[in-house]
Design an enzyme around this catalytic site. Structure first.
Site, PDB file in Angstrom:
ATOM      1  N   GLY A   1       0.839  -1.200   0.000  1.00  0.00           N
ATOM      2  CA  GLY A   1       0.000   0.000   0.000  1.00  0.00           C
ATOM      3  C   GLY A   1       0.868   1.241   0.000  1.00  0.00           C
ATOM      4  N   ARG A   2       0.369   2.282   0.678  1.00  0.00           N
ATOM      5  CA  ARG A   2       1.114   3.552   0.674  1.00  0.00           C
ATOM      6  C   ARG A   2       2.501   3.376   1.286  1.00  0.00           C
ATOM      7  NH1 ARG A   2      -4.521   5.774   2.475  1.00  0.00           N
ATOM      8  NH2 ARG A   2      -4.037   4.242   4.064  1.00  0.00           N
TER       9      ARG A   2
ATOM     10  N   ARG B   1       1.067  -4.584  12.491  1.00  0.00           N
ATOM     11  CA  ARG B   1       0.413  -4.716  13.793  1.00  0.00           C
ATOM     12  C   ARG B   1       0.776  -6.085  14.341  1.00  0.00           C
ATOM     13  NH1 ARG B   1      -0.295  -0.018  13.852  1.00  0.00           N
ATOM     14  NH2 ARG B   1      -2.218   1.165  13.972  1.00  0.00           N
TER      15      ARG B   1
ATOM     16  N   GLU C   1       0.537  -4.972  23.229  1.00  0.00           N
ATOM     17  CA  GLU C   1       1.407  -3.841  23.608  1.00  0.00           C
ATOM     18  C   GLU C   1       0.875  -3.135  24.846  1.00  0.00           C
ATOM     19  OE1 GLU C   1       1.726  -1.360  20.139  1.00  0.00           O
ATOM     20  OE2 GLU C   1       2.428  -3.037  18.922  1.00  0.00           O
TER      21      GLU C   1
ATOM     22  N   HIS D   1       6.986   0.192  19.215  1.00  0.00           N
ATOM     23  CA  HIS D   1       5.981   0.751  18.285  1.00  0.00           C
ATOM     24  C   HIS D   1       6.287   2.232  17.989  1.00  0.00           C
ATOM     25  CE1 HIS D   1       1.521   0.468  16.868  1.00  0.00           C
ATOM     26  NE2 HIS D   1       2.199   1.348  16.136  1.00  0.00           N
TER      27      HIS D   1
HETATM   28  P1  NAP Z   1      -2.701   1.064   2.889  1.00  0.00           P
HETATM   29  O1  NAP Z   1      -2.227   2.105   1.958  1.00  0.00           O
HETATM   30  O2  NAP Z   1      -4.166   0.864   3.062  1.00  0.00           O
HETATM   31  O3  NAP Z   1      -2.039  -0.316   2.426  1.00  0.00           O
HETATM   32  C1  NAP Z   1      -2.392  -1.519   2.980  1.00  0.00           C
HETATM   33  C2  NAP Z   1      -1.971  -2.643   2.038  1.00  0.00           C
HETATM   34  O4  NAP Z   1      -2.282  -3.888   2.679  1.00  0.00           O
HETATM   35  C3  NAP Z   1      -2.670  -2.620   0.706  1.00  0.00           C
HETATM   36  O5  NAP Z   1      -1.719  -2.718  -0.308  1.00  0.00           O
HETATM   37  C4  NAP Z   1      -3.568  -3.851   0.717  1.00  0.00           C
HETATM   38  O6  NAP Z   1      -3.519  -4.436  -0.581  1.00  0.00           O
HETATM   39  C5  NAP Z   1      -2.876  -4.761   1.721  1.00  0.00           C
HETATM   40  N1  NAP Z   1      -3.834  -5.645   2.386  1.00  0.00           N
HETATM   41  C6  NAP Z   1      -5.040  -5.321   2.916  1.00  0.00           C
HETATM   42  N2  NAP Z   1      -5.657  -6.433   3.356  1.00  0.00           N
HETATM   43  C7  NAP Z   1      -4.846  -7.472   3.058  1.00  0.00           C
HETATM   44  C8  NAP Z   1      -4.941  -8.869   3.247  1.00  0.00           C
HETATM   45  N3  NAP Z   1      -6.026  -9.449   3.783  1.00  0.00           N
HETATM   46  N4  NAP Z   1      -3.915  -9.639   2.845  1.00  0.00           N
HETATM   47  C9  NAP Z   1      -2.818  -9.092   2.273  1.00  0.00           C
HETATM   48  N5  NAP Z   1      -2.672  -7.770   2.059  1.00  0.00           N
HETATM   49  C10 NAP Z   1      -3.674  -6.968   2.449  1.00  0.00           C
HETATM   50  O7  NAP Z   1      -2.132   1.283   4.358  1.00  0.00           O
HETATM   51  P2  NAP Z   1      -0.773   1.994   4.803  1.00  0.00           P
HETATM   52  O8  NAP Z   1      -0.999   3.436   4.954  1.00  0.00           O
HETATM   53  O9  NAP Z   1       0.337   1.513   3.925  1.00  0.00           O
HETATM   54  O10 NAP Z   1      -0.624   1.360   6.280  1.00  0.00           O
HETATM   55  C11 NAP Z   1      -0.607  -0.028   6.453  1.00  0.00           C
HETATM   56  C12 NAP Z   1      -0.659  -0.409   7.924  1.00  0.00           C
HETATM   57  O11 NAP Z   1       0.593  -0.182   8.533  1.00  0.00           O
HETATM   58  C13 NAP Z   1      -1.624   0.388   8.806  1.00  0.00           C
HETATM   59  O12 NAP Z   1      -2.948  -0.079   8.690  1.00  0.00           O
HETATM   60  C14 NAP Z   1      -1.053   0.208  10.187  1.00  0.00           C
HETATM   61  O13 NAP Z   1      -1.638  -0.902  10.830  1.00  0.00           O
HETATM   62  C15 NAP Z   1       0.422  -0.081   9.936  1.00  0.00           C
HETATM   63  N6  NAP Z   1       1.264   1.025  10.436  1.00  0.00           N
HETATM   64  C16 NAP Z   1       2.107   0.790  11.482  1.00  0.00           C
HETATM   65  C17 NAP Z   1       2.902   1.819  11.952  1.00  0.00           C
HETATM   66  C18 NAP Z   1       3.845   1.612  13.093  1.00  0.00           C
HETATM   67  O14 NAP Z   1       4.057   2.542  13.844  1.00  0.00           O
HETATM   68  N7  NAP Z   1       4.449   0.443  13.220  1.00  0.00           N
HETATM   69  C19 NAP Z   1       2.824   3.092  11.395  1.00  0.00           C
HETATM   70  C20 NAP Z   1       1.960   3.278  10.346  1.00  0.00           C
HETATM   71  C21 NAP Z   1       1.182   2.234   9.868  1.00  0.00           C
HETATM   72  P3  NAP Z   1      -4.779  -5.202  -1.202  1.00  0.00           P
HETATM   73  O15 NAP Z   1      -5.942  -4.266  -1.046  1.00  0.00           O
HETATM   74  O16 NAP Z   1      -4.375  -5.471  -2.618  1.00  0.00           O
HETATM   75  O17 NAP Z   1      -4.912  -6.451  -0.406  1.00  0.00           O
HETATM   76  C1  8YV Z   2       1.085   5.352  15.746  1.00  0.00           C
HETATM   77  C2  8YV Z   2       0.620   3.722  13.845  1.00  0.00           C
HETATM   78  O1  8YV Z   2       2.015   4.844  16.653  1.00  0.00           O
HETATM   79  O2  8YV Z   2      -0.240   5.169  12.202  1.00  0.00           O
HETATM   80  C3  8YV Z   2      -0.278   4.049  12.721  1.00  0.00           C
HETATM   81  O3  8YV Z   2      -1.041   3.161  12.325  1.00  0.00           O
HETATM   82  O4  8YV Z   2       0.709   2.617  14.268  1.00  0.00           O
HETATM   83  C4  8YV Z   2       1.473   4.767  14.436  1.00  0.00           C
HETATM   84  O5  8YV Z   2       1.731   5.779  13.544  1.00  0.00           O
HETATM   85  C5  8YV Z   2      -0.268   5.080  16.338  1.00  0.00           C
HETATM   86  O6  8YV Z   2      -1.337   5.435  15.546  1.00  0.00           O
HETATM   87  C6  8YV Z   2      -0.440   5.783  17.654  1.00  0.00           C
HETATM   88  O7  8YV Z   2      -0.382   7.147  17.519  1.00  0.00           O
END
Ligand code: NAP
Ligand code: 8YV
Length: 314
Positions: A153-154, A232, A261, A279
């Site tokens: 995704g993004r 996650r 967490e 995180h």
């Molecule tokens: P996004 O643009 O919506 O991208 C999500 C991607 O996941 C899409 O390419 C989607 O592709 C794929 N996906 C969705 N459901 C799926 C499934 N069942 N199996 C396989 N792939 C699947 O989201 P993003 O902005 O990149 O963010 C993604 C996630 O990263 C967030 O939702 C969040 O949980 C996590 N995150 C974590 C942190 C951190 O601090 N560690 C920070 C920011 C984000 P398809 O639709 O083709 O399946």
């Molecule tokens: C933050 C995240 O830690 O954007 C997300 O999905 O996991 C992180 O950027 C979280 O949302 C708490 O602020």
């Protein structure tokens, strides 16, 4: 006209709190010893919620606020917000996409490099005086290695853009092929893991992705393979991960997120083939400010009667 009332569920960074204070009457749920009493006293006036990806907004919280119009999330992942309940009650939900792509991608690649090159292990090696007895064992580079992206995704795309300078082969898994992408698509995650040296998880937490990185996927990644999880905790079967690492069926893991967490399984704390982060993938001052600005902007647009900048739909 009176300022709209906003319930702040969890403390956000100071500059964001100050910006919110300028425009709204805030009720601080996280400060209240008796949260139910605070909600009873303020519920009818509250039109907005400011929350984050950890605290979210449950159906019960939304139900307690009869005049709630909007939930603004400081974070892109909205798995802790009941989106279906919000939609069913015409409550808008917003999040903070894109502004955090850069730093989350940086941490993912930082973790990949750190685990492959033994950066944390090297630090321990020096501090513990072991260098005096001889050189540390050789590590591995990532050039020429195949990196699988779970969730292109993004953020996943930002990871691939940055990874391209390291000379990695990139492949991906998602629910559908993205024909505009130059990378090989795998409809099956286990098959992709079998062809990868490293797997980076960056998909959302949903019912479908719960434990999607399971024992079979970890075994396919194998004893020389690495898992990086910046998605996650729920995406990975944590007991299966611990078993695979301790039995040598998986080479290493670098984890920013966990199932429960801030509690991290004790077994992971003692493993030297594991890097742990609290995180923090988006946690730079600059990125958190940009996320906060978007929370403030979404609330301002909504209360001005305009469409919000970054709506979320279930
Ligand atoms: P996004 O643009 O919506 O991208 C999500 C991607 O996941 C899409 O390419 C989607 O592709 C794929 N996906 C969705 N459901 C799926 C499934 N069942 N199996 C396989 N792939 C699947 O989201 P993003 O902005 O990149 O963010 C993604 C996630 O990263 C967030 O939702 C969040 O949980 C996590 N995150 C974590 C942190 C951190 O601090 N560690 C920070 C920011 C984000 P398809 O639709 O083709 O399946
Ligand atoms: C933050 C995240 O830690 O954007 C997300 O999905 O996991 C992180 O950027 C979280 O949302 C708490 O602020």
């Amino acid at each position: 006209m009176a300022e709209p009332e906003v319930l702040v569920v969890t403390r956000l960074m100071d500059s964001v709190m100050q910006a919110l204070e300028k425009s709204y009457t805030l009720h601080h749920l996280y400060k209240a010893d008796d949260k139910e009493a605070l909600l009873r006293e303020t519920a009818s006036g509250i039109r907005g919620i400011a929350t984050d990806g950890h605290a979210g907004a449950s159906a019960a919280l939304m139900d307690a606020l009869p005049n709630l119009e909007i939930v603004a999330c400081y974070g892109v992942g909205v798995d802790s917000i009941d989106l279906h309940h919000a939609a069913a009650h015409d409550i808008l939900v917003t999040n903070t996409p894109d502004v955090l792509n850069d730093e989350v991608a940086n941490l993912a690649i930082g973790l990949l490099l750190a685990i492959s090159r033994g950066i944390v292990a090297g630090d321990r090696y020096v501090r513990e005086g072991r260098w005096l007895d001889g050189n540390m064992a050789l590590t591995h580079g990532i050039r020429g290695k195949t990196v699988g992206i779970l969730g292109l995704g993004r953020i996943g795309k930002e990871i691939t853009r940055k990874l391209s300078v390291f000379g990695c082969e990139i492949v991906y898994h998602g629910r559908r092929e993205q024909s505009a992408q130059p990378y090989r698509y795998y409809p099956d995650l286990r098959t992709m893991a079998g062809d990868c040296d490293h797997l980076i998880a960056i998909c959302p937490a949903t019912d479908e992705t719960r434990n999607i990185v399971n024992r079979e996927v970890l075994d396919a990644l194998g004893p020389a393979g690495t898992l990086v999880n910046v998605a996650r905790g729920s995406v990975v079967d944590e007991p299966a991960l611990i078993a695979a690492l301790s039995e040598g069926r998986l080479g290493a893991a670098a984890l920013d997120v966990f199932a429960n967490e801030p509690h991290v399984p004790a077994a992971l704390l003692d493993m030297h083939n594991v890097i742990l982060q609290p995180h923090v993938a988006s946690a730079t001052t600059e990125t958190r400010q940009a996320m906060g600005d978007l929370v403030v902007e979404n609330l301002a647009l909504h209360f001005a009667g305009e469409p919000v900048a970054t709506p979320v739909t279930p």
